[in-house]
Design a protein around this motif. Structure first.
Motif, PDB file in Angstrom:
ATOM      1  N   PRO A 161      11.780  35.093   4.671  1.00 40.66           N
ATOM      2  CA  PRO A 161      10.657  35.207   3.729  1.00 40.66           C
ATOM      3  C   PRO A 161       9.381  34.649   4.362  1.00 40.66           C
ATOM      4  CG  PRO A 161      12.087  33.390   3.107  1.00 40.66           C
ATOM      5  CD  PRO A 161      12.779  34.112   4.229  1.00 40.66           C
ATOM      6  N   VAL A 163       6.091  32.463   4.028  1.00 44.34           N
ATOM      7  CA  VAL A 163       5.447  31.429   3.213  1.00 44.34           C
ATOM      8  C   VAL A 163       3.973  31.380   3.608  1.00 44.34           C
ATOM      9  CG1 VAL A 163       5.311  28.961   2.771  1.00 44.34           C
ATOM     10  CG2 VAL A 163       7.531  30.077   2.865  1.00 44.34           C
ATOM     11  N   LEU A 198       0.391  28.843  -0.919  1.00 47.76           N
ATOM     12  CA  LEU A 198       0.322  27.393  -1.053  1.00 47.76           C
ATOM     13  C   LEU A 198      -1.085  26.949  -0.669  1.00 47.76           C
ATOM     14  CD1 LEU A 198       3.670  26.178   0.541  1.00 47.76           C
ATOM     15  CD2 LEU A 198       3.261  27.261  -1.644  1.00 47.76           C
ATOM     16  N   MET A 200      -3.227  24.094   0.493  1.00 47.03           N
ATOM     17  CA  MET A 200      -3.056  22.759   1.047  1.00 47.03           C
ATOM     18  C   MET A 200      -4.373  21.999   0.984  1.00 47.03           C
ATOM     19  SD  MET A 200       0.011  23.299   1.717  1.00 47.03           S
ATOM     20  CE  MET A 200       0.702  22.069   2.802  1.00 47.03           C
ATOM     21  N   GLU A 204      -4.624  19.232   8.044  1.00 49.95           N
ATOM     22  CA  GLU A 204      -3.419  18.545   8.508  1.00 49.95           C
ATOM     23  C   GLU A 204      -2.202  19.047   7.729  1.00 49.95           C
ATOM     24  OE1 GLU A 204      -0.648  16.529  10.314  1.00 49.95           O
ATOM     25  OE2 GLU A 204      -2.672  16.858  11.050  1.00 49.95           O
ATOM     26  N   GLY A 205      -2.379  19.276   6.416  1.00 42.87           N
ATOM     27  CA  GLY A 205      -1.288  19.792   5.596  1.00 42.87           C
ATOM     28  C   GLY A 205      -0.805  21.134   6.110  1.00 42.87           C
ATOM     29  N   PHE A 208       0.927  20.719   9.570  1.00 42.31           N
ATOM     30  CA  PHE A 208       2.228  20.073   9.448  1.00 42.31           C
ATOM     31  C   PHE A 208       3.294  21.075   9.003  1.00 42.31           C
ATOM     32  CE2 PHE A 208       5.616  17.742   7.470  1.00 42.31           C
ATOM     33  CZ  PHE A 208       5.873  16.779   8.431  1.00 42.31           C
ATOM     34  N   GLU A 209       2.955  21.875   7.990  1.00 40.25           N
ATOM     35  CA  GLU A 209       3.930  22.836   7.464  1.00 40.25           C
ATOM     36  C   GLU A 209       4.213  23.939   8.495  1.00 40.25           C
ATOM     37  OE1 GLU A 209       5.778  22.598   4.942  1.00 40.25           O
ATOM     38  OE2 GLU A 209       6.389  24.580   4.258  1.00 40.25           O
ATOM     39  N   GLN A 212       6.690  22.742  11.191  1.00 45.71           N
ATOM     40  CA  GLN A 212       8.106  22.497  10.894  1.00 45.71           C
ATOM     41  C   GLN A 212       8.773  23.616  10.103  1.00 45.71           C
ATOM     42  OE1 GLN A 212       9.522  21.355   7.766  1.00 45.71           O
ATOM     43  NE2 GLN A 212       7.666  21.328   6.547  1.00 45.71           N
ATOM     44  N   ASN A 213       8.027  24.608   9.609  1.00 48.71           N
ATOM     45  CA  ASN A 213       8.653  25.654   8.800  1.00 48.71           C
ATOM     46  C   ASN A 213       8.582  27.018   9.492  1.00 48.71           C
ATOM     47  OD1 ASN A 213       9.531  27.455   6.878  1.00 48.71           O
ATOM     48  ND2 ASN A 213       8.410  26.494   5.196  1.00 48.71           N
ATOM     49  N   PRO A 214       9.708  27.577   9.928  1.00 47.18           N
ATOM     50  CA  PRO A 214       9.700  28.864  10.650  1.00 47.18           C
ATOM     51  C   PRO A 214       9.249  30.031   9.788  1.00 47.18           C
ATOM     52  CG  PRO A 214      11.894  27.854  10.670  1.00 47.18           C
ATOM     53  CD  PRO A 214      11.047  27.024   9.783  1.00 47.18           C
ATOM     54  N   ASN A 215       9.176  29.852   8.456  1.00 49.45           N
ATOM     55  CA  ASN A 215       8.756  30.947   7.577  1.00 49.45           C
ATOM     56  C   ASN A 215       7.245  31.012   7.403  1.00 49.45           C
ATOM     57  OD1 ASN A 215      11.530  31.266   7.007  1.00 49.45           O
ATOM     58  ND2 ASN A 215      11.398  29.720   5.403  1.00 49.45           N
TER      59      ASN A 215
END
Lengths: 298, 297
Positions: A161, A163, A198, A200, A204-205, A208-209, A212-215
């Protein structure tokens, strides 16, 4: 004997009162102390994209001209322009142009905002380093961010999915991205970001996402892209060349999502504001622009 | 004469301090009303309670925000209630004295952790865990927010529930044990029902704490203004009322429609919190004046 505790209590109450009054003291004193005789103090507020740049300018300029103090704060382009409209700052940083309604509000307050282009910037599209997608077109990006494409396999990636990550809607980067990418520059287009985006509160938000998030897919100013995020090449349409965002491609005009960075002043700048802006647009100021990953003026 | 004057002075001061709470409360509400009420005629009600929140395009649907706040709060209470109640029972009924003396201050220290610190911790440590363990698209979800809020509401809930359990007369326990009830039966069938109103109060205060929290929620819930309509909505991103006010208030031009609507969201939040407090007070009054008085103190 009997009323003794009362005396103690009364004194205590008085003490508390006096203390709370005294606490107001330094607060009230600060305002008057901030304006010493021959020092000029400039207020500079706005775009979070530009806040590091504005801080670097202010710091370097302060070393050359210690008589000028420049206070820099972020908050977003909208925040800076709102402060300019309310008359609380001398200069507003913005990563988008002022809106007509904002100009009207400023003029209603007796303030005439004057625009200065101080640097260039590219919006980089960033994904997780493990993402197989290397390049996207503007129509694909529009479909992704408006929620029509929801899986990476639809644009040549894994079955995951998508994001969506965006800055808050008060960010100039958000508004620019909506107009130039989601609506593909069409003023009649009323497409919106997908409600699943989303929002943010900070760059930085987002980073950061994305890290660490492959989606995840996000966008941010070129100066904010760290090496642990993967930058995607962008083409303006199907069949057009895919271009990576760099100082050179932005200057050549080939990278499709590029923009100006602005400083708005109250009326035509004069005195220390004029000197500061001249310095920013001169070689020293523009060297800092390049150092921070933005695109210097020609 | 002088002692009496002194007495009069102190009495006046104390009374003024007491009344000032009401006065400030009224001022705050009037201010909210003054700044927020125009939203109700500047924006059509259909828009104001619509499904899309996107102020840049004058879409002011507060429905996703209200549902988002309620979802995160409900999640927090579901997580915090069993934990809080169990901790309160353990501290008050089961723990040996020395352990109780250690646990009580530790629980109160929990309440002192700034929410921005918790939010950062949640963003850095909890978010990736939630995404990997639950296999959801992103770890920035309502559930992550609920976890943070549950953690924040726990100290209040534990303290109040513990007080309520403590207020149950010792004779109840003695009576139950004398009738041959086990320790667990005494706690579950006698002590907890007797402390019911206080326990409900603890839950209400926990809800009040959770629904008003801003910073931590803003950092971990993803802030996507979507309607939580799926059964798994708890594990999808949401945008709460408080996070919306905090994220957008800095940007708006004073006196504009968006500004008024943000205050209207504040009014809605105030109304929800007020209802929760009113329900809690009703429960306390019904629970009897003695215990109620003790809990209020």
């Amino acid at each position: 004997m009997n009323h003794r505790p009362t005396v103690g209590f009364g004194t205590l109450l008085l003490l508390i009162l006096v203390c709370s009054l005294a606490a107001c003291g330094p607060e009230a004193g600060r305002g008057t102390a901030a304006v010493p005789g021959d020092k000029a103090s400039l207020q500079n507020k706005g775009s979070d994209t530009m806040v590091n740049l504005a801080l670097a300018w202010a710091e370097t300029y302060g070393q050359i001209h210690p008589e000028v103090q420049i206070a820099v704060t972020g908050g977003g382009s909208g925040t800076g322009i709102a402060a300019l409209i309310n008359g609380t700052v001398d200069m507003a940083n913005a990563s988008r142009r002022i809106k007509d309604e904002e100009r009207a509000q400023a003029e209603a307050n007796g303030i005439e905002p004057v625009e200065h282009v101080v640097a260039g910037d590219a919006i980089a599209i960033v994904v997780h380093p493990s993402n197989a997608v290397n390049a996207l077109t503007i129509p694909q990006l529009s479909a992704i961010f408006s929620g029509k494409i929801t899986n990476w396999s639809q644009v040549g990636g894994e079955d995951r999915p998508i994001v969506l990550l965006s800055r808050e809607s008060n960010s100039g980067t958000h508004v620019f991205f909506l107009e130039q990418v989601v609506r593909q520059g069409d003023k009649q287009d009323k497409t919106l970001f997908s409600p699943n985006t989303l929002l943010m509160p900070s760059s930085e938000g987002i980073s950061f996402e994305v890290r660490q998030n492959p989606n995840a897919i996000g966008y941010d100013g070129l100066g904010y892209v760290t090496p642990d995020q993967k930058v995607v090449a962008v083409a303006s349409g199907e069949g057009e060349p895919y271009i990576m965002p760099t100082v050179e491609t932005v200057r050549a005009g080939s990278y499709p999502i590029a923009r100006g960075l602005y400083i708005y002043t109250v009326g035509e700048p004069q005195g220390s504001v004029r000197d500061y802006l001249d310095w920013i647009m001169g070689p020293d100021g523009q060297a800092i622009v390049r150092d921070l990953g933005f695109v210097p003026l020609e | 004469m002088r002692p009496r004057q002194r007495e009069f002075l102190v009495e006046t001061l104390v009374r003024a301090a007491g009344l000032s709470a009401i006065f400030f409360m009224a001022l705050i509400f009037l201010f909210l009303l003054k700044e927020g009420a125009p939203a109700f005629w500047e924006v059509s009600l259909g828009n104001l309670f619509g499904q899309r929140w996107y102020p840049n395009e004058d879409l002011f649907g507060t429905l996703p925000l209200i549902l988002g706040s309620l979802l995160v709060t409900a999640g927090a209470v579901i997580i915090a209630l069993p934990l809080g109640l169990a901790t309160a029972i353990f501290v008050r009924e089961l723990a040996p004295d020395w352990l109780r003396e250690i646990l009580k201050p530790l629980i109160e220290v929990l309440a002192g952790i700034p929410s921005v610190v918790l939010g950062f911790l949640g963003m850095v440590a909890i978010t990736p865990l939630v995404r990997e363990l639950l296999n959801v698209p992103t770890g920035l979800t309502a559930f992550t927010g609920s976890l943070m809020l549950a953690y924040m509401a726990l100290p209040t809930m534990i303290s109040v529930a513990e007080d309520a359990i403590d207020a149950v007369p010792k004779s109840y326990r003695d009576g139950a044990l004398a009738l041959g009830a086990t320790r667990w039966q005494t706690i579950w069938r006698v002590v907890l029902p007797a402390a019911r109103s206080g326990v409900i109060m603890a839950v209400m205060l926990g809800i009040g704490r959770a629904i008003g929290e801003t910073m931590a929620v803003m950092m971990v819930t993803g802030n996507a203004a979507r309607i939580p309509h799926e059964w798994y909505a708890l594990f999808m991103p949401v945008r709460t009322m408080t996070a919306t006010i905090a994220a957008e208030m800095g940007e708006v031009a004073r006196g504009g429609t968006h500004y008024h609507v943000l205050f209207a969201v504040g009014i809605l939040l105030f109304v929800v919190t007020f209802i929760i407090n009113a329900v809690a007070s009703l429960v306390i009054i019904r629970g009897g004046p003695r215990r109620g008085g003790r809990l209020m103190g």
